[in-house]
Design an enzyme around this catalytic site. Structure first.
Site, short mmCIF file in Angstrom:
data_model
loop_
_atom_site.label_atom_id
_atom_site.label_comp_id
_atom_site.label_asym_id
_atom_site.label_seq_id
_atom_site.Cartn_x
_atom_site.Cartn_y
_atom_site.Cartn_z
N TYR A 1 72.68 3.51 47.24
CA TYR A 1 72.56 2.15 46.76
C TYR A 1 73.73 1.51 45.97
CZ TYR A 1 71.30 -1.13 42.84
OH TYR A 1 71.29 -2.31 41.83
N LYS A 4 75.96 -1.26 47.72
CA LYS A 4 76.38 -2.67 47.03
C LYS A 4 77.72 -2.82 46.72
CE LYS A 4 73.71 -5.03 44.78
NZ LYS A 4 73.08 -6.35 45.11
#
Length: 496
Positions: free
Chosen positions: A237, A241
């Site tokens: 994640y 990002k």
């Protein structure tokens, strides 16, 4: 730095919102419709194959939520006519070129009309499939930027990220951008094109071997974690990002003003549209939910470390303030805002543990037999090493003894085998959860929020509407918020 009137800025604006079914995006849409009904248009990009599917998602997953109850009270029977006058669902997909918008007339309309773009699209699973996370969190922002570059009137692009793109940095973490390709560890540069190529090759190989979809999913989750850790990030994640931010900052310079909002752990609404609204289990609430259900009695965390939480409506207020302030500038550079509480209103894990115990002792959940679920204080382990030793002695070893005895006595078959399998599965699931949370429950960073503080000061000095867009973390009494707002909201909207 002068903000002027926020309502005046929003008046007659055409705003494109990406990822409109997400938790924070819905709060943004509701706030704009409620405080400035004279907004010209909200175009909501929804992952859908056609207009009908997009309209269904808008109705079921956005407007139909309890979040919109205040608007429902205000407009009564005319709510949907008001919404459909102001809101246009756009079927598409951020992971595709031109946002996956097939309707050429609609595309032209967007390129000519929109003046503000908000990107809330993300997959937030810590161990998401690498191909999925790369498509949405990394390549998605680049597709959006390329789309924005074709627009004639866009004044600002706001990208919603996460403060934890910092990885496992410690100390005071600055509101600074990443340099394209710079890893957090090692000397090897990150090349997004190579990452995409590697993913495609892995998928082709798996499919050529006729791997089942569950096996492909498992492999791509592990592969994402492997690539993230190789470059110095703890999970897929935050790695994807971070790469998305890199691309945005590098390719937006001298083209469009870019605002990056980096919230910390987002919790339920503090005040608007009403206190305590939350959707799904978010970050640290996974621990709270397991604890309240009586399934979690031990967890690794250092009670003296800070758990950096911030209410969702404060994140959106900060986003709107930053959007207005930066759109009024003449620069095309980027600016980053940390939106959190660790620096100016710290809240410790020991406080969270104590309040969890108090609330769910006074307000226990009810089990399937109608009896209150009793909870004790969550036992803390100050390191993962001590937690692993405890789990090995308390659970893994007895489970292996159970298996061994069942085998030598000839009882390792139904129902003993099923029981062993279930216990082993639960143990592995619990350890995986602990490992996923490890970077956050032992996180030693404090997020500098100088830019956010300057924005708050400017709002108070130059805007008469500052109170309506409060995002000052020092205004939150954590004990009152947790006991009277957040935990009740969690029970009502998640544990109902």
């Amino acid at each position: 730095m002068e903000l002027g009137s926020i309502m005046e800025f929003l008046n007659n604006k055409s705003i494109l919102v990406i990822g409109a079914t997400g938790f924070l995006a819905k709060i943004f849409v509701e706030k704009i419709l409620r405080v400035q009904p004279k907004v010209k248009k909200l175009y909501l990009l929804l992952r859908a194959v056609d207009t009908k599917s997009a309209e269904e998602r808008l109705h079921n997953e956005v407007i139909g939520m309890a979040l919109f109850d205040v608007l429902r009270e205000q407009h009564g029977a005319s709510l949907y006519s008001f919404v459909y006058e102001k809101v246009t669902p756009v079927p598409g997909d951020i992971s595709c070129v031109d946002l996956g918008i097939r309707d050429s007339l609609l595309k032209d309309q967007l390129w000519n009309e929109i003046d503000t773009v908000i990107n809330c699209a993300a997959t937030t699973n810590f161990d998401e499939r690498y191909d999925v996370a790369l498509g949405i969190n990394t390549l998605g922002p680049l597709h959006l930027l390329n789309f924005v570059k074709k627009c004639n009137n866009v004044k600002v692009l706001v990208h919603l990220s996460t403060a934890y793109v910092c990885g496992e940095d410690a100390g005071l973490i600055q509101e600074k951008p990443f340099r394209l390709g710079k890893a957090k560890k090692g000397t090897e540069m990150i090349d997004v094109d190579i990452e995409k190529k590697l993913v495609d090759e892995k998928l082709r190989k798996l499919h050529s071997e006729h791997a089942e979809e569950s096996a492909v999913t498992s492999y791509m989750k592990d592969y994402g974690t492997e690539r993230a850790r190789m470059f110095g990030w703890p999970n897929t994640y935050v790695f994807t990002k971070a790469m998305g931010e890199m691309l945005l900052v590098h390719y937006s310079r001298d083209t469009v003003p870019l605002v990056i909002i980096r919230p910390t752990m987002v919790t339920s609404t503090y005040q608007e549209p009403f206190p305590g609204w939350i959707e799904g289990v978010r970050t640290i609430d996974g621990v709270a939910v397991g604890y309240a259900k009586g399934k979690l009695k031990h967890f690794p965390f250092n009670p003296q470390l800070i758990v950096d939480v911030i209410p969702a409506d404060m994140v959106i207020n900060a986003l709107i303030m930053a959007m207005v302030e930066y759109a009024n500038r003449s620069t095309t550079s980027e600016i980053i805002y940390h939106v959190g509480s660790s620096l100016r209103n710290p809240f410790k894990f020991s406080n969270l543990n104590e309040l969890c115990f108090l609330y769910f002792t006074q307000n226990p959940l009810i089990d399937k037999e109608g009896k209150p679920i009793k909870v004790g204080k969550l036992k803390a382990f100050r390191s993962m090493a001590t937690f692993r030793i405890y789990v090995a002695i308390r659970y893994s070893l007895p489970l292996k003894v159970f298996q061994y005895l069942a085998i030598i006595t000839g009882l390792f078959q139904k129902p003993y085998k099923d029981k062993y399998t279930a216990l082993d599965r639960n143990l592995k699931r619990g350890m995986r959860l602990a490992e996923l949370y490890e970077p956050y429950v032992f996180f030693k960073g404090i997020f500098d929020d100088t830019n956010s503080e300057k924005l708050q000061i400017a709002a108070r000095e130059t805007s008469s509407e500052a109170d309506a867009f409060n995002f000052d973390p020092t205004s939150v009494n954590w004990e009152a918020y947790m006991m009277d707002v957040h935990f009740p909201g969690l029970v009502k909207h998640v544990l109902k």
